[in-house]
Design an enzyme around this catalytic site. Structure first.
Site, PDB file in Angstrom:
ATOM      1  N   ASP A 195       0.981   2.266  -5.852  1.00 31.36           N
ATOM      2  CA  ASP A 195       0.416   1.864  -7.131  1.00 31.36           C
ATOM      3  C   ASP A 195       1.512   1.182  -7.951  1.00 31.36           C
ATOM      4  OD1 ASP A 195      -1.386   1.957  -9.460  1.00 31.36           O
ATOM      5  OD2 ASP A 195      -0.049   3.528 -10.173  1.00 31.36           O
ATOM      6  N   ASP A 228       1.368   0.464 -12.049  1.00 33.29           N
ATOM      7  CA  ASP A 228       1.594   0.941 -13.418  1.00 33.29           C
ATOM      8  C   ASP A 228       1.941   2.426 -13.425  1.00 33.29           C
ATOM      9  OD1 ASP A 228       0.618  -1.608 -13.803  1.00 33.29           O
ATOM     10  OD2 ASP A 228      -0.552  -1.075 -15.563  1.00 33.29           O
TER      11      ASP A 228
END
Length: 287
Positions: A77, A79
């Site tokens: 991922d 953020d």
């Protein structure tokens, strides 16, 4: 054989190591990876080892089988994982509505809201914002988390394919992927008309299912066993991806993800995962 990698960078001395062994039943010391930083011990039960050591003395622990310890596919991922920010929250600050959007982001990451619906709602609130602000936001606000580039560049050097998969936007994800060193990226695309955001997302939304499917498709393309993959995330939107991976890692994670991950990284930078892969610091790519 199950091994637990104990990580306490700069302070894993004999006292701390012996105390860790005493907390577990039927374990033995296997050896140092980097003396004073990380070491391996043999354990019988992954759950028992994690229960005994997670959150103890600011030690991070990764328990996994010895086989396929060095992964061939890494999916992460972006953020609050590879970078330390939530891009849409920072972008909203330029529109003067960060608290409003950040509240929605937090609820989505906790798993309280449907991700796709929450994304559409937040993007809709940005309608009319000058698209040039994205570049300004990137330059002024967005920074990789400690160890991110070292992890990705070293993994690639050792033959691991790396994919950045994000529920964020290509305008942010593409430059971050390039800067950190990923092979590929998958993300959403903001619609822009006449230099301003339309308040819509183009095409499919990269949600938890797309993240999982990205891992599965890459794994099958590369002909890998599930145990040869690692996924790293921080929020509820990463649960499917993290559960699908051979080693699913929760980085500074929300409770919903931490509860299902195979390992948590709560105290160290992302490069600490290289010790879990039995890569000594002298072999890290640190620049």
């Amino acid at each position: 054989m199950l091994i637990a990698t104990l990580i306490a960078a700069g302070r894993l001395d004999d006292r701390l190591l012996q105390a860790a062994l005493q907390r577990l039943d039927g374990t033995r010391f296997l050896g140092w990876i980097d003396q004073g930083d990380a070491a391996d011990i043999l354990v019988k039960d992954a759950r028992a080892a994690r229960a005994a050591l997670e959150g103890w003395e600011s030690v991070d622990v990764v328990v996994q089988p010895m086989r396929h310890r060095r992964k061939r596919l890494l999916v992460a991922d972006m953020d609050s994982t590879i970078i330390g920010q939530e891009c849409i929250d920072e972008l909203a600050d330029y529109a003067g509505i960060k608290p409003q959007i950040a509240a929605i982001t937090e609820r989505a990451m906790q798993g309280e809201l449907d991700f796709a619906g929450a994304l559409r709602e937040r993007v809709g609130l940005l309608e009319g914002l000058d698209a040039a602000v994205i570049g300004q936001c990137l330059a002024e606000r967005i920074q990789p988390n400690p160890g991110a580039a070292t992890l990705i560049r070293t993994a690639r050097l050792h033959g691991t394919e790396t994919i950045l998969v994000s529920g964020g936007f290509t305008a942010f994800v593409a430059p971050v992927a390039e800067a950190v060193g990923f092979d590929h990226f998958v993300a959403n695309e903001l619609a822009v008309r006449d230099g301003r955001l339309t308040g819509r997302v183009k095409g499919r939304i990269v949600d938890s299912t797309v993240k999982r499917d990205t891992l599965v498709e890459a794994r099958e393309r590369l002909g890998l066993e599930p145990e040869m993959t690692i996924a790293i995330g921080d929020g509820a939107n990463d649960i499917q991806m993290v559960e699908e991976a051979g080693l699913g890692v929760a980085f500074r994670a929300k409770p919903a993800l931490a509860a299902v991950a195979d390992a948590r990284l709560d105290h160290h930078g992302l490069d600490a995962l290289l010790w879990a892969a039995d890569v000594r610091r002298r072999h890290w790519v640190e620049n």
